[in-house]
Design a protein around this motif. Structure first.
Motif, PDB file in Angstrom:
ATOM      1  N   UNK A  27       0.844  -1.195   0.000  1.00  0.00           N
ATOM      2  CA  UNK A  27       0.000   0.000   0.000  1.00  0.00           C
ATOM      3  C   UNK A  27       0.882   1.249   0.000  1.00  0.00           C
ATOM      4  N   UNK A  28       1.023   1.902  -1.158  1.00  0.00           N
ATOM      5  CA  UNK A  28       1.920   3.063  -1.254  1.00  0.00           C
ATOM      6  C   UNK A  28       1.605   4.187  -0.264  1.00  0.00           C
ATOM      7  N   UNK A  33       3.448   6.968   4.733  1.00  0.00           N
ATOM      8  CA  UNK A  33       3.217   7.373   6.127  1.00  0.00           C
ATOM      9  C   UNK A  33       4.197   6.671   7.064  1.00  0.00           C
ATOM     10  N   UNK A  34       4.328   5.369   6.904  1.00  0.00           N
ATOM     11  CA  UNK A  34       5.195   4.595   7.790  1.00  0.00           C
ATOM     12  C   UNK A  34       6.657   5.012   7.639  1.00  0.00           C
ATOM     13  N   UNK A  35       7.099   5.228   6.414  1.00  0.00           N
ATOM     14  CA  UNK A  35       8.487   5.656   6.212  1.00  0.00           C
ATOM     15  C   UNK A  35       8.746   7.018   6.857  1.00  0.00           C
ATOM     16  N   UNK A  87      -1.350  14.449   4.328  1.00  0.00           N
ATOM     17  CA  UNK A  87      -1.294  15.032   2.993  1.00  0.00           C
ATOM     18  C   UNK A  87      -0.451  14.180   2.043  1.00  0.00           C
ATOM     19  N   UNK A  88      -0.770  12.890   2.006  1.00  0.00           N
ATOM     20  CA  UNK A  88      -0.038  11.976   1.138  1.00  0.00           C
ATOM     21  C   UNK A  88      -0.383  12.276  -0.315  1.00  0.00           C
ATOM     22  N   UNK A  89       0.545  12.051  -1.196  1.00  0.00           N
ATOM     23  CA  UNK A  89       0.366  12.342  -2.622  1.00  0.00           C
ATOM     24  C   UNK A  89      -0.833  11.588  -3.165  1.00  0.00           C
ATOM     25  N   UNK A  90      -1.552  12.209  -4.061  1.00  0.00           N
ATOM     26  CA  UNK A  90      -2.744  11.584  -4.651  1.00  0.00           C
ATOM     27  C   UNK A  90      -2.408  10.251  -5.282  1.00  0.00           C
ATOM     28  N   UNK A  91      -1.216  10.113  -5.855  1.00  0.00           N
ATOM     29  CA  UNK A  91      -0.841   8.840  -6.477  1.00  0.00           C
ATOM     30  C   UNK A  91      -0.666   7.743  -5.447  1.00  0.00           C
ATOM     31  N   UNK A  92      -0.409   8.135  -4.204  1.00  0.00           N
ATOM     32  CA  UNK A  92      -0.278   7.157  -3.131  1.00  0.00           C
ATOM     33  C   UNK A  92      -1.605   6.815  -2.489  1.00  0.00           C
ATOM     34  N   UNK A  93      -2.652   7.553  -2.793  1.00  0.00           N
ATOM     35  CA  UNK A  93      -3.909   7.412  -2.078  1.00  0.00           C
ATOM     36  C   UNK A  93      -4.867   6.404  -2.697  1.00  0.00           C
ATOM     37  N   UNK A  94      -4.482   5.749  -3.781  1.00  0.00           N
ATOM     38  CA  UNK A  94      -5.326   4.768  -4.487  1.00  0.00           C
ATOM     39  C   UNK A  94      -6.558   5.422  -5.009  1.00  0.00           C
TER      40      UNK A  94
END
Length: 94
Positions: A27-28, A33-35, A87-94
């Motif tokens: 899950x990107x 977030x975890x990184x 505020x994770x990138x839209x590409x990471x948000x599925x």
């Protein structure tokens, strides 16, 4: 007690989830977030031990009824919260 002995004792006690890293690998958004929060050595990868803390925090956030289990609905709600909050990138948000 040396750290390696503490980690070995935790693993022997069953406190280590061997699949913890896989959750973030697939899950990107959760991985980002975890990184950002748990990659202690800042190498861009979650070790098995770093992932333990991330899984624990995710479970704490997701298990809203405190029954010790995370349902699909709780997981999805927690994921949406993390995407919005950090505020994770839209590409990471599925």
């Amino acid at each position: 007690m040396p750290l390696i002995l503490l980690l070995a004792a935790a693993a022997a006690a069953g406190d280590i989830n061997p699949d913890a890293s896989a959750l973030f690998d697939r899950d990107p958004a959760l991985n980002a977030w975890a990184l950002a929060r748990f990659d202690a050595n800042h190498d861009g990868w979650l070790t098995l031990f770093e992932a333990q803390s991330a899984v624990g925090e995710l479970k704490r956030l997701a298990d809203t009824n405190h029954d010790g289990r995370v349902t699909v609905q709780e997981y999805e709600a927690a994921r949406r919260f993390l995407v919005a909050r950090f505020n994770l990138a839209a590409s990471d948000a599925r």
